[in-house]
Design a protein around this motif. Sequence first.
Motif, PDB file in Angstrom:
ATOM      1  N   ASP A  90       0.785  -1.142   0.000  1.00  0.00           N
ATOM      2  CA  ASP A  90       0.022  -0.150  -0.322  1.00  0.00           C
ATOM      3  C   ASP A  90       0.605   1.302   0.155  1.00  0.00           C
ATOM      4  N   GLY A  91       1.983   0.673   0.414  1.00  0.00           N
ATOM      5  CA  GLY A  91       2.803   2.400   0.813  1.00  0.00           C
ATOM      6  C   GLY A  91       3.802   2.367  -0.783  1.00  0.00           C
ATOM      7  N   PHE A  92       5.092   1.444  -0.322  1.00  0.00           N
ATOM      8  CA  PHE A  92       6.749   1.763  -1.470  1.00  0.00           C
ATOM      9  C   PHE A  92       5.536   0.872  -3.427  1.00  0.00           C
ATOM     10  N   PHE A  93       4.894  -0.014  -2.918  1.00  0.00           N
ATOM     11  CA  PHE A  93       4.896  -0.198  -4.265  1.00  0.00           C
ATOM     12  C   PHE A  93       3.408   0.559  -4.860  1.00  0.00           C
ATOM     13  N   LYS A  94       2.606   0.889  -4.432  1.00  0.00           N
ATOM     14  CA  LYS A  94       1.568   1.845  -4.499  1.00  0.00           C
ATOM     15  C   LYS A  94       1.451   2.702  -5.639  1.00  0.00           C
ATOM     16  N   ALA A  95       2.474   3.867  -4.667  1.00  0.00           N
ATOM     17  CA  ALA A  95       3.429   5.192  -4.963  1.00  0.00           C
ATOM     18  C   ALA A  95       4.268   5.153  -6.215  1.00  0.00           C
ATOM     19  N   ALA A  96       5.162   3.507  -6.278  1.00  0.00           N
ATOM     20  CA  ALA A  96       5.466   3.475  -7.825  1.00  0.00           C
ATOM     21  C   ALA A  96       4.280   2.793  -9.051  1.00  0.00           C
TER      22      ALA A  96
END
Length: 218
Positions: free
Chosen positions: A96-102
Motif C-alpha cells: 500500500d505504501g512503497f509499491f502503490k506509490a511506484a
Amino acid sequence: MPVLYSFRRCPYAMRARLALLAAQQTVELREVVLRDKPAQLLACSPKATVPVLQLADGQVIDESLEIMLWALAAHDPAGLWATKRSEQIEWITRNDGFFKAALDRYKYPNRYAQDFSQLSLLQIEQQHKQQAEIFINELEQRLQASAYLFGPSISMADIAILPFVRQFAFVDKAGFDLAPYSNVQHWLQQFLQSELFAAVMFKYPQWQPGDEPIIFAP
Ligand SMILES: N[C@@H](CCC(=O)N[C@@H](CS)C(=O)NCC(=O)O)C(=O)O
C-alpha cells in the motif's frame, strides 16, 4: 444488511469484495461512479473514497483493510487470516505504501510531471516501473517457496495485494508476460482465472437511490 459502496475497477474496492466473498458475508452492493458519487456515500463517509461498508447498526468502515479485517473476523472458513498476521500486515503495508506509490507514477506519469520536472514522462514511467519491480521481485522470491504468499492456500495478504499487481501487469501486459518473474505471473494468472475473481469482477450498473438492491453474496 450491510451496504457496500464499491467501484468495480478500484483495487481497494476489489480487495474488500474478495474478502467479503471469502468470508461468506452477504452485503448490498452499490456500484459507484467516481465522478458522480451518490449523496448517500458522502453522507456516511465525507472522505468519499471507495470502498465504504455501512453496517446494519449504522457503523461505517471506510478503509479497505478494515473492511477485510471485519469480514474475516466474522467468518474465515478458508483460513485466510489464520496465520502470521503481523507478517501479512507487513506485506500489505509495503504494497500500500512503497509499491502503490511506484505503481501510480508508472501508470500515470503525467499526473506527476510537476514533481519530476527535470524528467520526461517516459523517464518518470521507466524509473517508477523499476521501483515497482523491486516489490515484484520480492514477491517473486517469496512465491518460490509456495503457491501463495503464506503457504499452499490463499491468504488475506494475497487478496489484498493481487489487485494492485494486476494493475501493474496490465500497464504493459505483453512486457509483463515476458519479464523474468514466472512465479508472480503464475500467481496472477491463477487469480485471474479463479471463480473468486470472476465473482468480484461481475459488472453491475451504477447504483441509483430507489434501485432494487443488488445482493452480493457467495
Ligand atoms: N485507503 C483507502 C483508499 C481508497 C481509495 O483511494 N479509493 C479510490 C478509488 S481506487 C477512491 O475512491 N478515490 C476517490 C476519487 O477518485 O474520487 C482504502 O484502502 O480504502
